[in-house]
Write an enzyme that holds these catalytic residues in place. Sequence first.
Site, mmCIF file in Angstrom:
data_model
loop_
_atom_site.group_PDB
_atom_site.id
_atom_site.type_symbol
_atom_site.label_atom_id
_atom_site.label_comp_id
_atom_site.label_asym_id
_atom_site.label_seq_id
_atom_site.Cartn_x
_atom_site.Cartn_y
_atom_site.Cartn_z
ATOM 1 N N HIS A 55 3.288 1.734 2.938
ATOM 2 C CA HIS A 55 3.244 0.309 2.619
ATOM 3 C C HIS A 55 2.064 0.051 1.679
ATOM 4 O O HIS A 55 0.969 0.554 1.918
ATOM 5 C CB HIS A 55 3.096 -0.504 3.913
ATOM 6 N N SER A 86 9.972 6.112 -7.172
ATOM 7 C CA SER A 86 8.849 6.911 -7.693
ATOM 8 C C SER A 86 8.181 7.728 -6.583
ATOM 9 O O SER A 86 7.732 8.851 -6.827
ATOM 10 C CB SER A 86 7.829 6.034 -8.415
ATOM 11 N N ASN A 87 8.134 7.194 -5.368
ATOM 12 C CA ASN A 87 7.578 7.987 -4.257
ATOM 13 C C ASN A 87 8.491 9.154 -3.910
ATOM 14 O O ASN A 87 8.026 10.257 -3.629
ATOM 15 C CB ASN A 87 7.328 7.108 -3.033
ATOM 16 N N LEU A 130 15.138 -0.753 10.466
ATOM 17 C CA LEU A 130 15.940 0.215 11.218
ATOM 18 C C LEU A 130 16.151 -0.260 12.652
ATOM 19 O O LEU A 130 15.211 -0.723 13.305
ATOM 20 C CB LEU A 130 15.240 1.580 11.222
ATOM 21 N N MET A 170 14.532 -0.766 1.990
ATOM 22 C CA MET A 170 14.367 -2.196 2.265
ATOM 23 C C MET A 170 15.265 -2.716 3.397
ATOM 24 O O MET A 170 15.850 -3.788 3.292
ATOM 25 C CB MET A 170 14.632 -3.001 0.981
HETATM 26 C C1 GRF Z 1 6.099 1.392 -2.674
HETATM 27 O O1 GRF Z 1 5.091 0.548 -3.161
HETATM 28 C C2 GRF Z 1 6.013 1.538 -1.184
HETATM 29 O O2 GRF Z 1 4.710 1.406 -0.697
HETATM 30 C C3 GRF Z 1 6.852 0.389 -0.678
HETATM 31 O O3 GRF Z 1 7.903 0.281 -1.596
HETATM 32 C C4 GRF Z 1 7.476 0.765 -2.865
HETATM 33 C C5 GRF Z 1 8.493 1.778 -3.300
HETATM 34 O O4 GRF Z 1 8.264 2.193 -4.631
HETATM 35 N N1 GRF Z 1 7.289 0.620 0.675
HETATM 36 P P1 GRF Z 1 9.146 3.353 -5.232
HETATM 37 O O5 GRF Z 1 10.608 2.944 -5.071
HETATM 38 O O6 GRF Z 1 8.829 4.616 -4.496
HETATM 39 O O7 GRF Z 1 8.763 3.447 -6.684
#
Ligand code: GRF
Length: 186
Positions: free
Chosen positions: A108, A22-23, A94, A91
Amino acid sequence: MMSRMSKSKLPNIVILASGNGSNFEAIVNATRKGILNANILRLITNKKCFAEERAKKLGISHTRLKDNWAEELFVLLKELAPDLVVLAGFMKILPSKIVNNFKIVNIHPSLLPAFPGKDAIKQAYEYGVKVTGITIHFVDEGVDTGPIIFQKALEIDGLTLEEVEKEIHKLEHKHYPQVIESILNS
Ligand code: GRF
């Protein structure tokens, strides 16, 4: 319509994701709305995930890393030479070879240094904090430990876990593109 000339002058970013994406999608949309003036060279993932489906739908080219992901990623980043590498739910930790050779940011879902690592929203909620939030930081070799660039707090007293997750993601989608824009312009 943006000309090829002006597009080539934009800074280039590469986005790394492992999950929902989603980001990633919020960042792509921000480039299309003129909130973020950047060219997205590639989505890179390390496993089959919904972010890949979003890339297809959005017309962003995509590479999935294989087992020797760290070496493959290093070679790919050298080749693409982005101005900024953006972690969006990637996830994997690095290796120093990558961290020391590229400018990398991460988002985060807590107010670091509180609640680093996995399931940060749930960790904060179950601890019983009244305020949590989001952190955007440069990436070093640790887990969620690099220099902090931006934080936004969120009062969560009285909210359910689902409501907190929704509000945190709203903050992420709003602020991550804006912070990336300011990094690229600084
Ligand atoms: C987000 O909450 C971000 O802060 C964390 O992982 C999540 C990723 O969400 N690092 P998405 O895959 O972008 O929906």
